[in-house]
Design a protein around this motif. Structure first.
Motif, PDB file in Angstrom:
ATOM      1  N   VAL A   1       2.054   2.459  -4.177  1.00  0.00           N
ATOM      2  CA  VAL A   1       0.950   3.421  -4.172  1.00  0.00           C
ATOM      3  C   VAL A   1       0.504   3.622  -5.612  1.00  0.00           C
ATOM      4  O   VAL A   1       1.332   3.867  -6.498  1.00  0.00           O
ATOM      5  N   THR A   2      -0.787   3.528  -5.857  1.00  0.00           N
ATOM      6  CA  THR A   2      -1.299   3.689  -7.210  1.00  0.00           C
ATOM      7  C   THR A   2      -2.668   4.344  -7.156  1.00  0.00           C
ATOM      8  O   THR A   2      -3.264   4.502  -6.080  1.00  0.00           O
ATOM      9  N   ARG A   3      -3.166   4.742  -8.313  1.00  0.00           N
ATOM     10  CA  ARG A   3      -4.485   5.370  -8.367  1.00  0.00           C
ATOM     11  C   ARG A   3      -5.573   4.317  -8.139  1.00  0.00           C
ATOM     12  O   ARG A   3      -5.382   3.128  -8.419  1.00  0.00           O
TER      13      ARG A   3
ATOM     14  N   LEU B   1     -14.851  -1.833 -12.878  1.00  0.00           N
ATOM     15  CA  LEU B   1     -13.659  -1.296 -12.249  1.00  0.00           C
ATOM     16  C   LEU B   1     -12.474  -2.229 -12.472  1.00  0.00           C
ATOM     17  O   LEU B   1     -12.583  -3.443 -12.260  1.00  0.00           O
ATOM     18  N   VAL B   2     -11.356  -1.643 -12.892  1.00  0.00           N
ATOM     19  CA  VAL B   2     -10.154  -2.420 -13.201  1.00  0.00           C
ATOM     20  C   VAL B   2      -8.972  -1.806 -12.457  1.00  0.00           C
ATOM     21  O   VAL B   2      -8.815  -0.587 -12.410  1.00  0.00           O
ATOM     22  N   ALA B   3      -8.143  -2.659 -11.869  1.00  0.00           N
ATOM     23  CA  ALA B   3      -6.944  -2.193 -11.177  1.00  0.00           C
ATOM     24  C   ALA B   3      -5.926  -1.688 -12.185  1.00  0.00           C
ATOM     25  O   ALA B   3      -5.883  -2.121 -13.337  1.00  0.00           O
ATOM     26  N   SER B   4      -5.078  -0.776 -11.754  1.00  0.00           N
ATOM     27  CA  SER B   4      -4.048  -0.236 -12.634  1.00  0.00           C
ATOM     28  C   SER B   4      -3.006  -1.310 -12.945  1.00  0.00           C
ATOM     29  O   SER B   4      -2.849  -2.284 -12.195  1.00  0.00           O
ATOM     30  N   PRO B   5      -2.274  -1.160 -14.060  1.00  0.00           N
ATOM     31  CA  PRO B   5      -1.202  -2.115 -14.367  1.00  0.00           C
ATOM     32  C   PRO B   5      -0.175  -2.253 -13.242  1.00  0.00           C
ATOM     33  O   PRO B   5       0.326  -3.349 -12.975  1.00  0.00           O
ATOM     34  N   VAL B   6       0.152  -1.144 -12.568  1.00  0.00           N
ATOM     35  CA  VAL B   6       1.100  -1.213 -11.456  1.00  0.00           C
ATOM     36  C   VAL B   6       0.512  -2.013 -10.299  1.00  0.00           C
ATOM     37  O   VAL B   6       1.215  -2.826  -9.672  1.00  0.00           O
ATOM     38  N   ALA B   7      -0.780  -1.811 -10.002  1.00  0.00           N
ATOM     39  CA  ALA B   7      -1.412  -2.587  -8.933  1.00  0.00           C
ATOM     40  C   ALA B   7      -1.396  -4.071  -9.254  1.00  0.00           C
ATOM     41  O   ALA B   7      -1.099  -4.906  -8.383  1.00  0.00           O
TER      42      ALA B   7
ATOM     43  N   LYS C   1      -4.217   2.388  -2.392  1.00  0.00           N
ATOM     44  CA  LYS C   1      -4.955   3.088  -3.445  1.00  0.00           C
ATOM     45  C   LYS C   1      -5.738   4.267  -2.866  1.00  0.00           C
ATOM     46  O   LYS C   1      -6.963   4.319  -2.926  1.00  0.00           O
ATOM     47  N   PRO C   2      -5.042   5.238  -2.319  1.00  0.00           N
ATOM     48  CA  PRO C   2      -5.766   6.386  -1.748  1.00  0.00           C
ATOM     49  C   PRO C   2      -6.491   7.186  -2.820  1.00  0.00           C
ATOM     50  O   PRO C   2      -6.011   7.315  -3.948  1.00  0.00           O
ATOM     51  N   ALA C   3      -7.660   7.727  -2.445  1.00  0.00           N
ATOM     52  CA  ALA C   3      -8.363   8.618  -3.372  1.00  0.00           C
ATOM     53  C   ALA C   3      -7.496   9.830  -3.674  1.00  0.00           C
ATOM     54  O   ALA C   3      -7.511  10.358  -4.790  1.00  0.00           O
ATOM     55  N   HIS C   4      -6.724  10.258  -2.673  1.00  0.00           N
ATOM     56  CA  HIS C   4      -5.759  11.332  -2.853  1.00  0.00           C
ATOM     57  C   HIS C   4      -4.644  11.134  -1.832  1.00  0.00           C
ATOM     58  O   HIS C   4      -4.920  10.725  -0.693  1.00  0.00           O
ATOM     59  N   PRO C   5      -3.394  11.397  -2.179  1.00  0.00           N
ATOM     60  CA  PRO C   5      -2.310  11.169  -1.219  1.00  0.00           C
ATOM     61  C   PRO C   5      -2.338  12.067   0.013  1.00  0.00           C
ATOM     62  O   PRO C   5      -1.548  11.865   0.930  1.00  0.00           O
TER      63      PRO C   5
ATOM     64  N   ASP D   1      -5.557   8.531   6.389  1.00  0.00           N
ATOM     65  CA  ASP D   1      -5.304   7.098   6.578  1.00  0.00           C
ATOM     66  C   ASP D   1      -4.107   6.647   5.739  1.00  0.00           C
ATOM     67  O   ASP D   1      -3.285   5.840   6.202  1.00  0.00           O
ATOM     68  N   PHE D   2      -4.013   7.144   4.528  1.00  0.00           N
ATOM     69  CA  PHE D   2      -2.875   6.790   3.683  1.00  0.00           C
ATOM     70  C   PHE D   2      -1.574   7.282   4.297  1.00  0.00           C
ATOM     71  O   PHE D   2      -0.583   6.536   4.380  1.00  0.00           O
ATOM     72  N   GLN D   3      -1.554   8.536   4.739  1.00  0.00           N
ATOM     73  CA  GLN D   3      -0.318   9.080   5.284  1.00  0.00           C
ATOM     74  C   GLN D   3       0.081   8.383   6.579  1.00  0.00           C
ATOM     75  O   GLN D   3       1.277   8.193   6.851  1.00  0.00           O
ATOM     76  N   ALA D   4      -0.915   7.963   7.358  1.00  0.00           N
ATOM     77  CA  ALA D   4      -0.605   7.208   8.581  1.00  0.00           C
ATOM     78  C   ALA D   4       0.055   5.874   8.222  1.00  0.00           C
ATOM     79  O   ALA D   4       1.035   5.459   8.858  1.00  0.00           O
ATOM     80  N   ARG D   5      -0.472   5.191   7.196  1.00  0.00           N
ATOM     81  CA  ARG D   5       0.122   3.915   6.774  1.00  0.00           C
ATOM     82  C   ARG D   5       1.517   4.136   6.190  1.00  0.00           C
ATOM     83  O   ARG D   5       2.425   3.324   6.428  1.00  0.00           O
ATOM     84  N   LEU D   6       1.699   5.227   5.470  1.00  0.00           N
ATOM     85  CA  LEU D   6       3.011   5.534   4.916  1.00  0.00           C
ATOM     86  C   LEU D   6       4.036   5.710   6.032  1.00  0.00           C
ATOM     87  O   LEU D   6       5.167   5.201   5.947  1.00  0.00           O
ATOM     88  N   ARG D   7       3.644   6.406   7.088  1.00  0.00           N
ATOM     89  CA  ARG D   7       4.568   6.587   8.217  1.00  0.00           C
ATOM     90  C   ARG D   7       4.876   5.249   8.899  1.00  0.00           C
ATOM     91  O   ARG D   7       6.016   5.008   9.319  1.00  0.00           O
ATOM     92  N   GLN D   8       3.887   4.372   8.978  1.00  0.00           N
ATOM     93  CA  GLN D   8       4.117   3.047   9.557  1.00  0.00           C
ATOM     94  C   GLN D   8       5.112   2.234   8.731  1.00  0.00           C
ATOM     95  O   GLN D   8       5.948   1.508   9.278  1.00  0.00           O
TER      96      GLN D   8
END
Length: 310
Positions: free
Chosen positions: A31-33, A44-50, A62-66, A70-77
């Motif tokens: 998960v990254t910004r 637009l440039v991806a973060s070093p972690v990405a 890369k959720p706009a906010h955690p 949709d992000f939390q649904a994927r996290l649970r999956q």
């Protein structure tokens, strides 16, 4: 354990590498910004972690906010056992914190409870700390207040900038985070509540925080320059324009100068402070590249009435 790693800047990459190289854990996603504009073209440039995760073939979120559904649904999956975090850059809501069975474990670059907040390394240098370190702790809804799993210490060297110190802590902390994951996995490591005493705060430094006050002692001027390097960058005014200060050295052997007063020799430039002068080593005029202070002084032809600070 199944891990979902959260992090964004370059300083988080060593920890990600340590976990990717572990034979006890599987990093199933990162998960990254979101991608951010950078450079003169502001593309637009991806973060070093990405970028590192993509190289390793790991899914990148890369959720706009955690808090995004949709992000939390994927996290649970993904069903992670634990989510290690290094400089992710966003607050985690309770609904996300509750997903992994071992929670979210943060690598923070201070010896908690000292220097809770966004800029622990900068504040350690500004305060003149002789020893700092990194801590792993269980994230809760308070500011860096969760129970601590482990620490590693690091000496603050006399000429360290924040960048120097953070680089060393990133690698030392990577090993600490990997060991913390091992200890959580086998049950040998339990988090210990932080003491109530010794809490200090380390808010993000502003541009105004990085402005040098020449009326303060040379030791303070030196700490501001080193503590604000590389970001946000210490600065002052010269002839109404901003001048960045990349490096200075206190020089008690130089003759007295009033605060902000400049003295330029053939190969050196000094400026007065509230105590003894400092020697300017590297500066960066507005719109130009960093240069040696003596070269800058020759170019601008410092006169007897020139001062720093405006």
């Amino acid at each position: 354990m199944r891990l979902v790693f959260a992090g964004t800047p370059e300083v988080a990459v060593p920890a990600l590498d340590a976990l990717l190289g572990s034979d006890r854990h599987e990093v199933v996603a990162v998960v990254t910004r979101p991608d951010a504009p950078a450079g003169r073209g502001r593309r637009l440039v991806a973060s070093p972690v990405a970028e590192r995760a993509e190289e390793a073939g790991v899914e990148v979120l890369k959720p706009a906010h955690p808090r995004d559904e949709d992000f939390q649904a994927r996290l649970r999956q993904l069903a992670p056992d634990c989510c290690p975090v290094v400089a992710y850059g966003a607050l985690l809501p309770a609904s996300a914190l509750s997903v992994p069975r071992h929670g979210w474990v943060n690598l923070h670059f201070s010896l908690l409870p000292a220097w809770r907040g966004a800029a622990p390394v900068q504040h350690a240098v500004l305060a003149g700390d002789e020893v700092t370190g990194a801590s792993t702790f269980q994230i809760e809804e308070g500011l860096d207040s969760g129970p601590v799993y482990g620490v590693v210490t690091e000496e603050v060297r006399p000429r360290d900038t924040s960048g120097d110190l953070l680089t060393r802590l990133a690698f030392a902390g990577a090993g600490l985070l990997a060991a913390t994951m091992d200890g959580i996995d086998d049950g040998s490591l339990k988090a210990v509540p932080q003491p109530d005493e010794g809490v200090t705060l380390a808010p993000k430094l502003t541009v105004e925080d990085a402005r040098v006050d020449w009326a303060t002692p040379a030791l303070r001027v030196d700490r501001v320059v080193r503590g604000c390097s590389p970001n946000p960058g210490a600065w002052t005014l010269f002839r109404g324009e901003r001048l960045k200060l990349r490096s200075v050295t206190p020089d008690p052997e130089h003759g007295p100068l009033a605060p902000g007063e400049l003295s330029a020799g053939k190969n050196s430039v000094h400026c007065g402070t509230g105590s003894h002068p400092v020697r300017l080593e590297w500066v960066q005029p507005q719109g130009k590249k960093p240069m040696r202070a003596a070269d800058w002084a020759r170019g601008v032809r410092i006169g007897s009435g020139d001062v720093l600070g405006g």
